[in-house]
Enzyme design. Structure first.
Site, short mmCIF file in Angstrom:
data_model
loop_
_atom_site.label_atom_id
_atom_site.label_comp_id
_atom_site.label_asym_id
_atom_site.label_seq_id
_atom_site.Cartn_x
_atom_site.Cartn_y
_atom_site.Cartn_z
N HIS A 155 0.83 -1.22 0.00
CA HIS A 155 0.00 0.00 0.00
C HIS A 155 0.86 1.26 0.00
O HIS A 155 0.46 2.29 0.54
CB HIS A 155 -0.95 0.04 1.21
CG HIS A 155 -1.67 -1.24 1.45
ND1 HIS A 155 -2.89 -1.54 0.86
CD2 HIS A 155 -1.35 -2.34 2.19
CE1 HIS A 155 -3.29 -2.75 1.25
NE2 HIS A 155 -2.36 -3.27 2.05
N SER A 276 15.49 21.34 -16.58
CA SER A 276 14.30 22.14 -16.87
C SER A 276 14.73 23.44 -17.54
O SER A 276 15.83 23.93 -17.29
CB SER A 276 13.58 22.44 -15.56
OG SER A 276 12.87 23.66 -15.65
N LYS A 282 16.56 21.47 -11.34
CA LYS A 282 15.90 20.22 -11.71
C LYS A 282 16.82 19.22 -12.41
O LYS A 282 17.65 19.59 -13.21
CB LYS A 282 14.70 20.51 -12.64
CG LYS A 282 13.53 21.19 -11.98
CD LYS A 282 12.89 20.39 -10.86
CE LYS A 282 12.07 19.23 -11.37
NZ LYS A 282 10.86 19.66 -12.08
N GLU A 289 10.35 8.06 -17.31
CA GLU A 289 8.94 8.44 -17.49
C GLU A 289 8.45 8.08 -18.89
O GLU A 289 7.31 7.61 -19.06
CB GLU A 289 8.77 9.95 -17.27
CG GLU A 289 9.03 10.40 -15.85
CD GLU A 289 9.16 11.91 -15.78
OE1 GLU A 289 8.16 12.61 -15.98
OE2 GLU A 289 10.28 12.41 -15.55
#
Ligand code: ARG
Length: 466
Positions: A155, A276, A282, A289
């Site tokens: 979980h 970024s 970043k 992804e």
């Protein structure tokens, strides 16, 4: 020019040419198309259906066409209807009448069913090699981090301690199943449709066993209608690829989480991240992804194939031309995803200290504390569970962990506790004692990796070779 122009009084509307044509996505099969034609021509010659000398001429010239296409000396005509048409017309342009005999006892319907199989067979062999390489990296990392304690989750809550090596080896099991699914699908796909003709076989005395053998198939297709209209293998391969993408996507999801500053379990190499345009701090895990994201298009390919096939009457229907874009996209996408994933995993930096700190902070040794009361103090498990729950609540209240909670506090909840509890809940012991088969103990992880390496070593490379 169309192969089928005899029956027609008019040329096709040029505006529909591109719509009807498959050359844009079937030219990748030129080598396989030529390989199939060489086998067919060889058989025609040996059976005396065409002259041996013409058969030879056809085979030699087909080989030259392949070399010219390989070298770029010959370009594929983008206006051709499909790759089969292009190769046959080029052959006829080069050797005249002999070229016109190649298509004796054959149809583009059995030809295309053959070419797609030959192409997928090679593509899947490439994917299998990449999966094996990925498995090799997982095994090395698992061995390297066989005793690195990390929290295991259920979980998304810290649950029980595992080792990072154990966690990685879970993916190895998934990928092994993917490889065996590829083998299984390939075995079923490996039957030769040549000789099924357009749909009803042929009256020429073809030797179908011979062509099947020449092309390394297990056997000829047993029913001509099925031989030309079966695309189960495309759907199966798209499914196998889809499931493999599910596994890669789950792994990448974890990589994304782990390299966030909330986790900081790993750091990906700069080579596999991007920055970024506005936020200078970043470092984004874009590639992980993208792999996660690309799973969606592959599931779409599978759905396209199933939907395209479901309403088709026997035998060949032009709808089936749509098989290629979908199944090729699926295999290409998996290849594309595996290419960066392998070095990305290989070069990731593992922050063992953060993993251990997370493992120490989440009460993941609470089960072991209860087990201590059971095995050392003889308490029934349900009572031990309740006592430990109260201890956790006490720790949370005092901002402590089970390791840092003083013995007196333990004893206020349950008198049975003594110094031995600290040893029983030590994370290394909790992990080290989980030696049960399939468990996360360091020695198990090493054995798991060794087992997988053995499987990889003994794996056959080409499942279709009998
Ligand atoms: N380009 C076609 C395909 O990919 C080849 C088979 C054509 N057969 C036909 N009867 N039109 O399916």
């Amino acid at each position: 020019m169309k192969l089928w122009k005899g029956r027609f009084k008019k040329e096709a509307d040029p505006k529909t040419n591109d719509f009807n044509s498959s050359i844009a996505f079937d030219s990748r099969m030129y080598r396989q198309d030529i390989e199939g034609s060489i086998a067919h021509a060889t058989m025609l010659g040996r059976q005396g259906i065409i002259d041996e000398s013409e058969s030879m001429k056809i085979c030699v010239e087909l080989g030259k066409i392949r070399d010219d296409l390989d070298s770029g000396a010959l370009a594929i005509d983008p206006d051709a209807e499909d790759i089969h048409t292009f190769v046959e017309q080029e052959l006829t342009a080069r050797i005249g009448d002999a070229g016109k005999r190649l298509h004796t006892g054959r149809s583009r319907n059995d030809q295309v069913a053959l070419d797609v199989r030959l192409t997928l067979r090679e593509d899947c062999a490439g994917l299998k090699a990449q999966l094996k390489e990925l498995l090799g990296v997982l095994c090395s990392k698992a061995e390297q981090y066989s005793s690195t304690v990390m929290p295991g989750y259920t979980h998304m809550q810290r649950a029980q301690p595992v080792t990072f090596g154990h966690h990685l080896m879970a993916y190895a099991e998934m990928l092994l199943r993917d490889i065996s699914r590829f083998d299984d699908a390939l075995r079923r796909m490996n039957i030769c449709p040549l000789g099924c003709g357009a749909l009803a076989g042929t009256t020429y005395p073809l030797d179908r066993e011979m062509t099947a053998k020449l092309l390394d198939f297990t056997e000829p297709a047993q029913n001509s209608l099925d031989g030309v209209s079966d695309r189960d293998f495309c759907a199966e391969i798209a499914f196998v690829v889809s499931l493999c993408m599910v596994h890669l996507s789950r792994l990448c999801e974890e990589l994304v989480l782990w390299c966030s500053w909330e986790f900081r379990f790993i750091e990906l190499d700069d080579a596999y991240c991007t920055g970024s345009s506005i936020m200078p701090q970043k470092k984004n895990p874009d590639l992980a992804e993208l792999i996660r994201g690309k799973s969606g298009r592959v599931f779409g390919d599978l759905m396209s194939l199933l939907t395209m096939m479901k309403g088709l009457p026997l035998a060949y229907n032009k709808d089936m031309q749509e098989d290629k874009e979908a199944v090729f996209d699926a295999v290409d996408t998996l290849k594309l995803c595996l290419t960066p994933l392998i070095p990305m995993l290989d070069t990731m930096r593992v922050r063992e200290d953060t993993m251990r700190a997370a493992a120490a902070g989440g009460f993941i040794n609470a089960t072991d504390c209860a087990d201590y009361l059971v095995s050392v103090k003889g308490m029934p498990f349900r009572d031990a569970y309740k006592v430990t729950g109260e201890l956790v609540a006490l720790c949370i209240e005092k901002n402590l962990t089970l390791e840092t909670l003083p013995l007196e506090e333990y004893q206020t909840v349950c008198e049975a506790f003594d110094e031995g509890v600290y040893q029983a809940i030590s994370l290394d012991k909790c992990v080290g004692d989980r030696k049960v088969l399939g468990g996360p103990a360091p020695e198990n992880v090493k054995a798991q990796a060794c087992r997988v390496r053995n499987i990889l070593r003994n794996m056959e490379d080409s499942v279709w070779k009998s």
